[in-house]
Scaffold this motif. Structure first.
Motif, PDB file in Angstrom:
ATOM      1  N   ARG A 138       1.451  11.618  -3.800  1.00 15.17           N
ATOM      2  CA  ARG A 138       2.917  11.707  -3.827  1.00 15.17           C
ATOM      3  C   ARG A 138       3.462  12.060  -2.449  1.00 15.17           C
ATOM      4  N   ILE A 191       5.179   7.910   4.053  1.00 11.86           N
ATOM      5  CA  ILE A 191       5.095   6.500   4.467  1.00 11.86           C
ATOM      6  C   ILE A 191       6.442   5.804   4.283  1.00 11.86           C
ATOM      7  N   ARG A 192       7.075   6.019   3.144  1.00 16.47           N
ATOM      8  CA  ARG A 192       8.365   5.369   2.882  1.00 16.47           C
ATOM      9  C   ARG A 192       9.449   5.906   3.804  1.00 16.47           C
ATOM     10  N   ALA A 193       9.394   7.207   4.117  1.00 14.17           N
ATOM     11  CA  ALA A 193      10.390   7.797   5.014  1.00 14.17           C
ATOM     12  C   ALA A 193      10.307   7.193   6.414  1.00 14.17           C
ATOM     13  N   GLY A 213       9.689   4.106   6.904  1.00 16.89           N
ATOM     14  CA  GLY A 213      10.062   2.700   6.809  1.00 16.89           C
ATOM     15  C   GLY A 213       8.893   1.771   6.573  1.00 16.89           C
ATOM     16  N   LYS A 227       1.987  -2.422   5.929  1.00 16.06           N
ATOM     17  CA  LYS A 227       1.376  -2.038   4.663  1.00 16.06           C
ATOM     18  C   LYS A 227       0.283  -1.006   4.917  1.00 16.06           C
ATOM     19  N   TYR A 250       3.548   4.756  -9.210  1.00 15.26           N
ATOM     20  CA  TYR A 250       3.902   4.162  -7.920  1.00 15.26           C
ATOM     21  C   TYR A 250       3.682   2.648  -7.875  1.00 15.26           C
ATOM     22  N   VAL A 300       3.001   9.009  -0.103  1.00 14.31           N
ATOM     23  CA  VAL A 300       3.957   7.942  -0.388  1.00 14.31           C
ATOM     24  C   VAL A 300       5.323   8.287   0.198  1.00 14.31           C
ATOM     25  N   ASP A 301       5.737   9.536   0.042  1.00 16.10           N
ATOM     26  CA  ASP A 301       7.033   9.965   0.583  1.00 16.10           C
ATOM     27  C   ASP A 301       7.069   9.847   2.109  1.00 16.10           C
ATOM     28  N   GLN A 329       3.703   1.821  10.014  1.00 14.83           N
ATOM     29  CA  GLN A 329       4.435   0.564   9.891  1.00 14.83           C
ATOM     30  C   GLN A 329       3.611  -0.442   9.098  1.00 14.83           C
ATOM     31  N   GLU A 375       5.325   0.653   4.062  1.00 16.68           N
ATOM     32  CA  GLU A 375       5.116   0.354   2.642  1.00 16.68           C
ATOM     33  C   GLU A 375       3.723   0.808   2.190  1.00 16.68           C
ATOM     34  N   PRO A 376       3.631   1.714   1.211  1.00 12.61           N
ATOM     35  CA  PRO A 376       2.309   2.048   0.661  1.00 12.61           C
ATOM     36  C   PRO A 376       1.708   0.807   0.004  1.00 12.61           C
TER      37      PRO A 376
END
Length: 225
Positions: free
Chosen positions: A139, A145-147, A149, A124, A184, A142-143, A122, A151-152
């Motif tokens: 990569r 972390i974003r999945a 919810g 940053k 990114y 990032v996927d 959760q 933020e990288p």
């Protein structure tokens, strides 16, 4: 970016620990490199503790806003753990207790299940690794972390080789680090870089014999200023 004294101290530390070596080494990409940086050789309690202090200081010096650390399996797992410990005791953190998480390579189908271990992703999130070679772990991170919810926020590495990506005869104009930054939009923070290794070679007479080989290698594969 780390201060000059921090970067220089880290290069010396890597030399003392045998993590940075000079000679002739075939890299994963098939290139013959006159130097080799193997962060896996930081493999004792004291050296990993000192490494984590360098990571923590580089992150703080960069001034990036962050809430937690994420270590991609497998090398990033001990790095995220140790750096979270170092951050928790750093005076600049004012007592903040930094959470961390990491992923498994295999999905666990019992217990808590899933691929994530540690604190919930959760806010940053700083991705921490040793180097960026092909950008695959970034990569995937990032996927993940974003999945979740989150933020990288940045990628934190030990050494930036400042080396162009791609096959011989078809080299990218950018390094692997630059490609991650461009793809990114994330800052990549390194404790030290090839510039700092070159500075050591210029200053240390006992390593002067390697200066020409490293310079030639950089002229061939290094990114253009």
């Amino acid at each position: 970016m780390s201060s000059g004294s921090d970067r220089r101290a880290f290069v010396q530390f890597a030399l003392d620990e045998g993590v940075l070596r000079f000679g002739s080494f075939v890299t994963k990409s098939g290139r013959t490199s006159p130097y080799f940086f193997n962060a896996g050789l930081f493999n004792r309690g004291r050296s990993v503790g000192r490494l984590a202090q360098f990571y923590a200081q580089a992150l703080i010096n960069a001034g990036v806003s962050f809430d937690m650390m994420f270590g991609p399996a497998y090398k990033g797992i001990p790095l995220a753990t140790a750096t979270a410990v170092a951050l928790a005791s750093h005076p600049a953190m004012s007592g903040r207790d930094v959470p961390f998480a990491y992923n498994r390579k295999e999905v666990k189908d019992h217990g808590e299940g899933g691929v994530l271990v540690g604190a919930p992703l959760q806010g940053k999130v700083v991705i921490i690794d040793d180097v960026i070679t092909a950008g695959t772990s970034v990569r995937e991170s990032v996927d993940i972390i974003r999945a979740a919810g989150a933020e990288p926020a940045a990628v934190l590495i030990a050494m930036d080789r400042m080396e162009r990506a791609g096959a011989e005869g078809a080299l990218s104009p950018h390094s692997a680090v630059q490609e991650v930054q461009n793809l990114y939009g994330l800052p990549v923070i390194s404790i030290a870089s090839l510039d700092d290794i070159m500075a050591l070679l210029r200053e240390r007479h006992d390593f002067a014999q390697y200066q020409d080989a490293v310079t030639t290698y950089r002229d061939r594969y290094g990114i253009k200023a």
